[in-house]
Motif scaffolding. Sequence first.
Motif, PDB file in Angstrom:
ATOM      1  N   ARG A 293       0.525  -0.804   0.314  1.00 20.69           N
ATOM      2  CA  ARG A 293       0.127  -0.824  -0.116  1.00 20.69           C
ATOM      3  C   ARG A 293       1.211   1.065   0.525  1.00 20.69           C
ATOM      4  NH1 ARG A 293      -5.121  -1.576   0.714  1.00 20.69           N
ATOM      5  NH2 ARG A 293      -5.502  -3.859   1.657  1.00 20.69           N
ATOM      6  N   PRO A 294       0.243   2.450  -0.701  1.00 20.87           N
ATOM      7  CA  PRO A 294       1.207   4.004  -0.766  1.00 20.87           C
ATOM      8  C   PRO A 294       0.777   4.409   0.487  1.00 20.87           C
ATOM      9  CG  PRO A 294      -0.592   3.988  -2.202  1.00 20.87           C
ATOM     10  CD  PRO A 294      -0.875   2.364  -1.763  1.00 20.87           C
ATOM     11  N   ILE A 295       1.598   4.502   1.546  1.00 20.75           N
ATOM     12  CA  ILE A 295       1.497   5.499   2.652  1.00 20.75           C
ATOM     13  C   ILE A 295       1.836   7.249   2.307  1.00 20.75           C
ATOM     14  CG2 ILE A 295       2.895   6.198   4.634  1.00 20.75           C
ATOM     15  CD1 ILE A 295       2.822   3.054   4.229  1.00 20.75           C
TER      16      ILE A 295
ATOM     17  N   HIS B 129      -3.590   0.478  -3.890  1.00 17.70           N
ATOM     18  CA  HIS B 129      -2.206  -1.022  -3.137  1.00 17.70           C
ATOM     19  C   HIS B 129      -1.427   0.226  -3.898  1.00 17.70           C
ATOM     20  CE1 HIS B 129      -5.323  -4.514  -2.255  1.00 17.70           C
ATOM     21  NE2 HIS B 129      -5.680  -3.406  -2.071  1.00 17.70           N
ATOM     22  N   ILE B 130      -0.129  -0.073  -4.124  1.00 20.83           N
ATOM     23  CA  ILE B 130       0.618   0.113  -5.310  1.00 20.83           C
ATOM     24  C   ILE B 130       1.838  -0.830  -6.208  1.00 20.83           C
ATOM     25  CG2 ILE B 130       1.999   0.359  -3.256  1.00 20.83           C
ATOM     26  CD1 ILE B 130       3.087   3.108  -4.773  1.00 20.83           C
ATOM     27  N   SER B 131       1.845  -0.694  -7.540  1.00 17.13           N
ATOM     28  CA  SER B 131       2.693  -1.750  -7.831  1.00 17.13           C
ATOM     29  C   SER B 131       3.762  -1.356  -7.716  1.00 17.13           C
ATOM     30  CB  SER B 131       2.469  -1.815  -9.066  1.00 17.13           C
ATOM     31  OG  SER B 131       2.808  -0.533  -9.942  1.00 17.13           O
TER      32      SER B 131
ATOM     33  N   TRP C 191      -1.313  -0.366   6.946  1.00 15.59           N
ATOM     34  CA  TRP C 191      -0.495   0.479   5.816  1.00 15.59           C
ATOM     35  C   TRP C 191       0.858  -0.088   6.169  1.00 15.59           C
ATOM     36  CZ3 TRP C 191      -3.282   2.728   2.729  1.00 15.59           C
ATOM     37  CH2 TRP C 191      -4.337   3.787   3.317  1.00 15.59           C
ATOM     38  N   ALA C 192       1.193  -1.173   7.307  1.00 21.81           N
ATOM     39  CA  ALA C 192       2.602  -1.629   6.452  1.00 21.81           C
ATOM     40  C   ALA C 192       2.655  -2.463   4.845  1.00 21.81           C
ATOM     41  CB  ALA C 192       2.976  -3.020   7.193  1.00 21.81           C
ATOM     42  N   ASP C 193       4.125  -2.287   4.400  1.00 20.59           N
ATOM     43  CA  ASP C 193       4.273  -3.024   3.191  1.00 20.59           C
ATOM     44  C   ASP C 193       4.337  -4.682   3.316  1.00 20.59           C
ATOM     45  OD1 ASP C 193       5.082  -0.704   1.644  1.00 20.59           O
ATOM     46  OD2 ASP C 193       7.060  -0.822   2.670  1.00 20.59           O
ATOM     47  N   TYR C 194       3.631  -5.423   2.359  1.00 20.28           N
ATOM     48  CA  TYR C 194       3.826  -6.652   2.246  1.00 20.28           C
ATOM     49  C   TYR C 194       4.608  -7.116   2.215  1.00 20.28           C
ATOM     50  CZ  TYR C 194       2.901 -11.985   0.853  1.00 20.28           C
ATOM     51  OH  TYR C 194       1.756 -12.847   1.205  1.00 20.28           O
ATOM     52  N   GLY C 195       5.007  -7.947   3.956  1.00 17.81           N
ATOM     53  CA  GLY C 195       5.875  -8.806   4.390  1.00 17.81           C
ATOM     54  C   GLY C 195       6.013  -9.226   5.821  1.00 17.81           C
ATOM     55  N   PRO C 196       7.309  -9.752   6.265  1.00 17.84           N
ATOM     56  CA  PRO C 196       7.498 -10.454   7.635  1.00 17.84           C
ATOM     57  C   PRO C 196       6.457  -9.651   8.725  1.00 17.84           C
ATOM     58  CG  PRO C 196       9.194 -10.095   6.704  1.00 17.84           C
ATOM     59  CD  PRO C 196       8.671  -9.235   5.806  1.00 17.84           C
ATOM     60  N   ARG C 197       6.829  -8.515   8.619  1.00 15.53           N
ATOM     61  CA  ARG C 197       6.548  -7.538   9.476  1.00 15.53           C
ATOM     62  C   ARG C 197       4.586  -7.747   9.391  1.00 15.53           C
ATOM     63  NH1 ARG C 197       8.356  -4.487  13.897  1.00 15.53           N
ATOM     64  NH2 ARG C 197      10.068  -6.639  13.920  1.00 15.53           N
TER      65      ARG C 197
END
Length: 507
Positions: A102-104, A375-377, A120-126
Amino acid sequence: MTMDILSIATTFLFPLVLILFLVHRRLRAAPPLPLPPGPRGWPLLGALPLLSPLPHSALANLAKRYGPIMYLKLGTRGFAVASSPAVARAFLHTLDVQFADRPINNAARNVGYAGEDLVWADYGPRWKLLRRLSSVHLLGPGAVSQWSSARRSELNRMVQGILNLNRHGKPVEVHGMVMQGLANILGLAILSRRVFDSDGAESSEFKSMVLEVMKLSGLTNIADFIPSMKWLDVNGIERRLKTLHKKFDALMTRMLREHAETAGQREGKQDFVDHLLANIKSSKGAEMLSDVNIKGLIVDMFIAGTDTSSITIEWAFTELLKNPSKLKRAQLELDEVIGRDRMLEESDIPKLPYLQAICKEVLRKHATTPLNLPHISNQPCEIDGYYIPEGTRLLVNIYAIGRDPDVWENPLEFNPERFLSGNIAKIDVKGTDFELIPFGAGRRICAGKYLGMLFVQSILGTLIHAFDWKMPDGVEVDMEESAGLALQKANPITAFATPRLAPSAYH
């Protein structure tokens, strides 16, 4: 001398000519794909002037001209807009991985703790850790069943409050009443305490804070689209967001401090914050949360868990008061299944198909977040023969899909019966039927979809079963919408409630 010139030409010019020839040949053989169609817009501003005052409605109208997939510049940012089930599926299912981030924007940066929260966190481990902890300990079916008593007790308080208003001849302000009840339900599950008194100043402040967040998040903030103009704060949104962040942070800090002071009183019965704090004590590295993560997660739960559900319930009341025959049919079903000697229980809901149909129809016609969250590509991609550049923001116009006459028969009509038979009856809100995706779809589908539906069905069912409802004399039901991240009513609905069950049912 001549040999030197030929040597230089051979060494430098011939390879350059060859490279240019090959590039030209490649471009002729495989011309680049075009961008999706869309309005050209104005210099610097792009299509921003076309979106006021209701962006979801304006984009739906533009889609009628340019098609179900559009590309437009909003300021200096490129946006793709999906306005049909097929295009939404292509973005959120086929290209799910490419659009998992997602764009912040400035609202997320302030209220969402700069992307350190779940939303809003980036897709990843966190993000996966935040999602897993939320599902296991608060939002998933297993967790939800563990705090059913909190929902029941707070819903009973809500009913008693309505009875008190009836005794004094006062109407019910539906959205505020439901929002306050939901905040207390979540407070019991998250912090083991009701967080707001019935008519206290703190409760009113919380409500105004949540409404302000949803309103500001949906307004056109020039800094989100033209970052170089952020310092100007043209429409004052940045200043208001920073003020809101300070208020929310102070509220979260106080709640966490008071929670720590009562740790000994819970005697092993852990709430959501206890599980989050246990993660800090037992984990490290990417598997460990920070205090900021916890604050951001709590803000997410209170904002998303109170405002969206209360707005949906308010729209349901609006439609039912405007269509009294639908309200009567729902009450007849409730009477047949439950009777008039007791209140609705959550276990009754699967036996109430018309109530479920009402909730689906409200979410179809009045999508709580009409443009979903953006969302953001993370890389260039292709869809339907069009080129989508890296860094493109994606808006899925759930509002347009829900009102598309090519998807729904008589889409502007409130008709719960459409969900009772045929293939439409099989459509659900779980993110696999792209005709109806009020909670989004794909990896970033709303983590609280199960709880949100339970809130809407149980509270709406209880209130229309326990009371008859009537608008104040001379007041007409209106359908005017208000701009914001959530699709709020411009004019909150207020109605008189009259008990319709046996007196013993209210005790």
